[in-house]
Write a protein that holds these residues in place. Structure first.
Motif, short mmCIF file in Angstrom:
data_model
loop_
_atom_site.label_atom_id
_atom_site.label_comp_id
_atom_site.label_asym_id
_atom_site.label_seq_id
_atom_site.Cartn_x
_atom_site.Cartn_y
_atom_site.Cartn_z
N LEU A 253 0.84 -1.21 0.00
CA LEU A 253 0.00 0.00 0.00
C LEU A 253 0.88 1.26 0.00
N ALA A 254 1.98 1.19 0.77
CA ALA A 254 2.87 2.34 0.87
C ALA A 254 3.62 2.59 -0.44
N ALA A 255 3.65 1.58 -1.32
CA ALA A 255 4.36 1.73 -2.60
C ALA A 255 3.44 2.24 -3.72
N VAL A 256 2.14 2.27 -3.47
CA VAL A 256 1.19 2.67 -4.52
C VAL A 256 1.26 4.18 -4.75
N ARG A 257 1.47 4.56 -5.98
CA ARG A 257 1.44 5.97 -6.41
C ARG A 257 1.49 5.97 -7.93
N ALA A 258 1.29 7.13 -8.55
CA ALA A 258 1.39 7.23 -10.00
C ALA A 258 2.84 6.98 -10.40
N GLY A 259 3.04 6.20 -11.45
CA GLY A 259 4.40 5.97 -11.97
C GLY A 259 4.77 4.51 -12.11
N PRO A 260 4.84 3.75 -11.00
CA PRO A 260 5.22 2.34 -11.14
C PRO A 260 4.17 1.55 -11.93
N THR A 261 4.60 0.41 -12.49
CA THR A 261 3.64 -0.47 -13.17
C THR A 261 2.93 -1.35 -12.13
N GLY A 262 1.83 -1.95 -12.56
CA GLY A 262 1.12 -2.89 -11.71
C GLY A 262 2.02 -4.03 -11.27
N GLU A 263 2.89 -4.44 -12.18
CA GLU A 263 3.83 -5.53 -11.87
C GLU A 263 4.78 -5.13 -10.73
N GLU A 264 5.25 -3.88 -10.77
CA GLU A 264 6.20 -3.44 -9.73
C GLU A 264 5.55 -3.39 -8.35
N ILE A 265 4.30 -2.94 -8.29
CA ILE A 265 3.61 -2.89 -6.99
C ILE A 265 3.34 -4.32 -6.50
N ASP A 266 2.91 -5.18 -7.44
CA ASP A 266 2.65 -6.59 -7.10
C ASP A 266 3.91 -7.21 -6.49
N ALA A 267 5.06 -6.90 -7.06
CA ALA A 267 6.31 -7.53 -6.62
C ALA A 267 6.66 -7.18 -5.18
N PHE A 282 0.59 -17.77 -2.64
CA PHE A 282 0.00 -16.49 -3.08
C PHE A 282 -0.06 -16.55 -4.61
N GLY A 283 -1.09 -17.23 -5.11
CA GLY A 283 -1.15 -17.52 -6.54
C GLY A 283 -1.94 -16.56 -7.38
N HIS A 284 -2.51 -15.51 -6.78
CA HIS A 284 -3.29 -14.56 -7.59
C HIS A 284 -2.57 -13.21 -7.62
N GLY A 285 -3.05 -12.33 -8.46
CA GLY A 285 -2.46 -11.00 -8.56
C GLY A 285 -2.74 -10.18 -7.30
N LEU A 286 -1.99 -9.11 -7.13
CA LEU A 286 -2.13 -8.28 -5.93
C LEU A 286 -3.43 -7.46 -5.94
N GLY A 287 -3.89 -7.08 -7.12
CA GLY A 287 -5.09 -6.25 -7.12
C GLY A 287 -5.59 -5.96 -8.52
N HIS A 288 -6.68 -5.19 -8.58
CA HIS A 288 -7.37 -4.92 -9.84
C HIS A 288 -8.09 -3.59 -9.74
N GLY A 289 -8.38 -3.01 -10.88
CA GLY A 289 -9.18 -1.80 -10.91
C GLY A 289 -10.61 -2.10 -10.51
N VAL A 290 -11.31 -1.08 -9.97
CA VAL A 290 -12.71 -1.20 -9.58
C VAL A 290 -13.44 0.05 -10.05
N ARG A 299 -4.54 -3.74 -13.90
CA ARG A 299 -4.23 -4.92 -13.08
C ARG A 299 -2.95 -4.70 -12.30
N LEU A 300 -2.97 -5.09 -11.05
CA LEU A 300 -1.72 -5.14 -10.27
C LEU A 300 -1.38 -6.62 -10.17
N SER A 301 -0.51 -7.07 -11.05
CA SER A 301 -0.19 -8.50 -11.10
C SER A 301 1.14 -8.67 -11.83
N PRO A 302 1.70 -9.88 -11.81
CA PRO A 302 2.98 -10.08 -12.51
C PRO A 302 2.89 -9.77 -14.00
N THR A 303 1.68 -9.65 -14.56
CA THR A 303 1.54 -9.31 -15.98
C THR A 303 1.01 -7.89 -16.18
N GLY A 304 0.98 -7.08 -15.12
CA GLY A 304 0.45 -5.71 -15.21
C GLY A 304 1.49 -4.74 -15.74
#
Ligand code: ZN
Ligand code: ZN
Length: 355
Positions: A253-267, A282-290, A299-304
């Motif tokens: 949560l502390a890493a979320v901001r404009a700039g990084p990719t979804g993959e980077e936050i997931d990592a 932990f087999g699913h992505g970290l998060g998703h848009g709503v 998508r916040l995931s290894p493929t985001g």
């Protein structure tokens, strides 16, 4: 710019002249229409909206900035006419148009118009929320918080997972929700090891973890929030899982901001969980848009691969699921800002015990 103008400004990405919008959520986003049958065509100088006779009056109230047409009984044949002159490239949403609908489109639309797969243009605009949309999501998130406070008051032990799920969905509707955003998850003990567990007709025992994942749809917009409770004194292994998930969630949560990719936050979360020896759990992505939908871009995931931008509304929801034992997930809904995020979920995250 209007929403339709912003989507038209994206046409060069797909080299199209016009866009046929058939997905109803995309139609709603562009036109305001909330019924269940309609399509729209947009272009630099075109705003066409077609619905059937059941919805013509409703469309008159809801649809703004479009020419409302009543379509024929065989709905898609409306697209035989009404096109600007010349050879044109018509984008369609290849993520939503069925093979059968595509074949029918090709039969109906004049030959001089080429059909071009162009999915994702409206979704890309939907991913960046307007202030009014954020306020609606904030209200839907506040309602989910109220439901969690109510669930704590009602207690969990001895009630079946299904009873709890039904009761909380009833309560959220009484409090103004149009619907749950998705079927609520109530997963105790070993059922908590299933990330998308179905509530069972099994009483919730004392001394274990219970994960609840719920969201409310309010004024068209969704919320999504997960909390995991203890139902009494926990074995060390379960207390450790909750503590690990909480640490991963708060760090990500502390890493979320404009700039990084979804993959980077997931990592960020994934590395913490892997370092504790639970990488495989932990087999699913970290998060998703709503937004209008409970799962949308980004998508916040290894493929985001998309970089987050201010105005994205996303979940941050790491989990650890140990087969046969139990699991924990903690999920907040946040608005991405230039230098951080605004957390919309307010229910307490530290481990709480509910009897
Ligand atoms: Zn959720
Ligand atoms: Zn979620």
């Amino acid at each position: 710019m209007t929403r339709a103008e912003r989507v038209v400004a994206r046409f060069p990405e797909k080299e199209i002249d016009l866009l046929l919008v058939t997905d109803l959520t995309n139609v709603r986003y562009l036109t305001g229409f909330t019924g269940t049958n309609a399509m729209a065509v947009i272009g630099p100088d075109l705003r066409r909206f077609v619905t059937d006779f059941r919805y013509v009056e409703q469309a008159g109230h809801e649809v703004d900035g479009f020419e409302v047409e009543r379509g024929p009984q065989d709905f898609m044949t409306a697209l035989a006419e009404g096109w600007p002159p010349g050879e044109l490239r018509l984008g369609f949403d290849d993520g939503h148009v069925t093979v059968r609908a595509h074949r029918r489109l090709r039969e109906v639309v004049p030959e001089r118009i080429e059909l071009v797969p162009a999915g994702g243009l409206v979704e890309a605009e939907r991913a960046v929320k307007e202030p009014g949309e954020i306020e609606r999501i904030r209200a839907a998130a506040a309602l989910a918080d109220d439901i969690y406070a109510w669930v704590e008051d009602q207690g969990l032990v001895g009630r079946t997972e299904r009873e709890v799920a039904l009761a909380l969905e009833h309560e959220m509707r009484l409090r103004g929700a149009e619907d749950p955003s998705f079927p609520s998850i109530v997963a105790a003990a070993e059922n908590g090891a299933l990330p998308h567990a179905t509530p069972r007709d099994v009483p919730i025992p004392a001394g274990t973890l219970v994960t609840l994942d719920l969201g409310c749809r309010l004024d068209g917009y969704c919320s999504d929030c997960t909390r995991t409770w203890a139902t009494g004194e926990l074995p060390d292994a379960l207390a450790e899982i909750h503590a690990l998930v909480l640490r991963a969630q708060e760090t990500a949560l502390a890493a979320v901001r404009a700039g990084p990719t979804g993959e980077e936050i997931d990592a960020v979360a994934r590395e913490i969980i892997a370092a504790a020896g639970h990488g495989d759990h932990f087999g699913h992505g970290l998060g998703h848009g709503v937004g209008l939908e409970v799962h949308e871009a980004p998508r916040l995931s290894p493929t985001g691969t998309d970089a987050l931008v201010a105005g994205n509304v996303v979940t941050v929801e790491p989990g650890v699921y140990v087969p046969g034992l139990s699991g924990a997930r903690i999920e907040d809904l946040v608005v991405v800002t230039e230098d951080g995020c605004d957390v919309l979920s307010g229910a307490p995250k530290a481990l709480r015990t509910v009897g």
